[in-house]
Design a protein around this motif. Structure first.
Motif, PDB file in Angstrom:
ATOM      1  N   ASP A  29       0.838  -1.199   0.000  1.00  0.00           N
ATOM      2  CA  ASP A  29       0.000   0.000   0.000  1.00  0.00           C
ATOM      3  C   ASP A  29       0.875   1.251   0.000  1.00  0.00           C
ATOM      4  N   THR A  65      -3.354   6.185  -4.110  1.00  0.00           N
ATOM      5  CA  THR A  65      -4.593   6.938  -3.916  1.00  0.00           C
ATOM      6  C   THR A  65      -4.445   8.372  -4.387  1.00  0.00           C
ATOM      7  N   SER A  83      -6.258  10.563  -2.760  1.00  0.00           N
ATOM      8  CA  SER A  83      -6.809  11.270  -1.593  1.00  0.00           C
ATOM      9  C   SER A  83      -5.770  12.071  -0.830  1.00  0.00           C
TER      10      SER A  83
HETATM   11  C1  LIG Z   1      -2.380   3.387   4.205  1.00  0.00           C
HETATM   12  C2  LIG Z   1      -3.666   3.806   3.557  1.00  0.00           C
HETATM   13  N1  LIG Z   1      -4.169   3.045   2.592  1.00  0.00           N
HETATM   14  C3  LIG Z   1      -5.312   3.348   1.981  1.00  0.00           C
HETATM   15  C4  LIG Z   1      -6.021   4.484   2.335  1.00  0.00           C
HETATM   16  C5  LIG Z   1      -7.344   4.734   1.681  1.00  0.00           C
HETATM   17  O1  LIG Z   1      -7.268   5.659   0.674  1.00  0.00           O
HETATM   18  P1  LIG Z   1      -8.522   5.993  -0.227  1.00  0.00           P
HETATM   19  O2  LIG Z   1      -8.962   7.355   0.196  1.00  0.00           O
HETATM   20  O3  LIG Z   1      -7.969   5.985  -1.624  1.00  0.00           O
HETATM   21  O4  LIG Z   1      -9.563   4.955  -0.028  1.00  0.00           O
HETATM   22  C6  LIG Z   1      -5.549   5.306   3.341  1.00  0.00           C
HETATM   23  C7  LIG Z   1      -6.325   6.474   3.753  1.00  0.00           C
HETATM   24  O5  LIG Z   1      -6.104   7.099   4.742  1.00  0.00           O
HETATM   25  C8  LIG Z   1      -4.330   4.961   3.972  1.00  0.00           C
HETATM   26  O6  LIG Z   1      -3.838   5.687   4.961  1.00  0.00           O
END
Ligand SMILES: Cc1ncc(COP(=O)(O)O)c(C=O)c1O
Length: 362
Positions: free
Chosen positions: A195, A223, A225
């Protein structure tokens, strides 16, 4: 029969994800104006959205009477250029969270096992529970993944190993050498979900593409985000072996990624100057927070993401106190870390405000 009796048994073991409160809710609860509140709780981008993404999304509004492109063709083309992969090696999701759930649909069921770090992103655990898989928790004594212990925890029932680089909520990442060694030793029957939600903040992120090319069972997640500033449109993607991606495509909803999000992603990926600007500002902000908190005698881990992780005493109390002043951070009791907080690195003003409020609290 009541709903309790009708529901699947697993539903009752499902921990509930507690997201940070919205600005509106905090404003309402504490009688504050929304503009006076700073949210440093969810690792969003304090500098807003990529301007390129914003303009692409505005333009895309003209076509929203039509269903989106279910295959995200144009966005996948842009992603494929970054990693030099084929479009068949990429899947786009409604946030990378959706892709974590798709992994569950394909690979998890009762009797299977998921190996994860004890202080790793909570959604891995939620998804494992959702599909009735057994979670094998590997301690993270120094707050980063103990990759050797994770390898040892793998059994013949293991289906997925989750490694976040850098990890959320601790912010620390394993070295490239450690990760390469780990990947080399991953057994053939296990999928590594690597991830990379915060990879764009790293000076130099590990690159698992060569391993994917050699047939290792890996999916890397990214992501929009975080550094791209697009948390509100829910957009993420995964890249890996085409056979793995094709299985995930079988279980995803058609049209899972809306038209606006697809356009936003295409714009964001072209916005190099915004990304560079955010990365630099984040580095400066990290130093300000780490130096400021250390000076107060607080144990703080700067990590390599867009947040810092600090041992503060009673994390929940600090959170409550700051929230009543209109600054939201993240307590970590639901991660089993009641003495810690996570603070998103903000703008220069937000970082100073955070330091002043913590100083006043102590
Ligand atoms: C380590 C990690 N993976 C995945 C995500 C999820 O991201 P998304 O907003 O794309 O669902 C986050 C969100 O905080 C995260 O911290």
């Amino acid at each position: 029969m009541n709903y309790q009796e009708l529901a699947n048994p697993g539903v009752f073991n499902q921990p509930i994800y507690v997201p940070g409160k919205s600005l509106q809710t905090v404003a309402h609860e504490y009688g504050l104006s929304i503009n006076s509140i700073d949210k440093l709780a969810s690792n969003e981008n304090p500098f807003g959205a990529s301007p390129f993404a914003y303009h692409s999304m505005k333009k895309a509004l003209e076509g929203i009477q039509l269903y989106p492109d279910s295959d995200c063709t144009a966005l996948k083309q842009e992603i494929s250029k970054i990693f030099d992969l084929g479009s068949d090696q990429i899947i786009v999701g409604n946030g990378s969270n959706e892709i974590i759930e798709l992994l569950g649909h394909v690979f998890l069921r009762p009797g299977t096992e998921v190996v994860l770090g004890s202080y790793s992103f909570i959604v891995y655990r939620l998804v494992a529970n959702l599909f009735g898989a057994t979670v094998i928790d590997v301690p993270m004594d120094d707050f980063k993944h103990d990759l050797g212990a994770m390898l040892e925890a793998i059994t013949e029932n293991t289906r997925i190993v989750f490694v976040a680089s850098p990890n959320n909520p601790t912010g620390l990442a394993n070295s490239k050498a450690e990760i390469n060694e780990f990947v080399k030793h991953m057994p053939e029957h296990v999928i590594l979900c690597f991830d990379e939600a915060y990879a764009e903040y790293q000076v130099s992120a590990p690159n698992l593409v060569p391993f994917i090319g050699r047939g290792k069972k890996i999916i890397c997640l990214r992501t929009f985000s975080k550094i791209y500033g697009l948390g509100g449109i829910r957009l993420g993607y995964g890249y890996g072996n085409s056979n793995l991606i094709s299985l995930l495509n079988r279980v995803r909803q058609p049209f899972n990624v809306n038209t606006i999000a697809q356009a936003g992603g295409i714009g964001a990926l072209k916005d190099n100057s915004f990304i560079e600007y955010c990365r630099k500002k984040n580095e400066v902000g990290r130093k300000v927070l780490v130096d400021g908190l250390s000076l107060m005698g607080i144990e703080v881990y700067g990590g390599s993401a867009n947040f810092v992780f600090a041992k503060i005493g009673d994390g929940q109390k600090v959170f409550q106190s700051l929230q009543s002043e209109g600054l939201i951070i993240r307590p970590l009791n639901n991660y089993g870390l009641p003495e810690f907080i996570r603070i998103t690195i903000g703008t220069a003003e937000q970082n100073q405000r955070l330091l002043s409020l913590i100083q006043a609290y102590r």
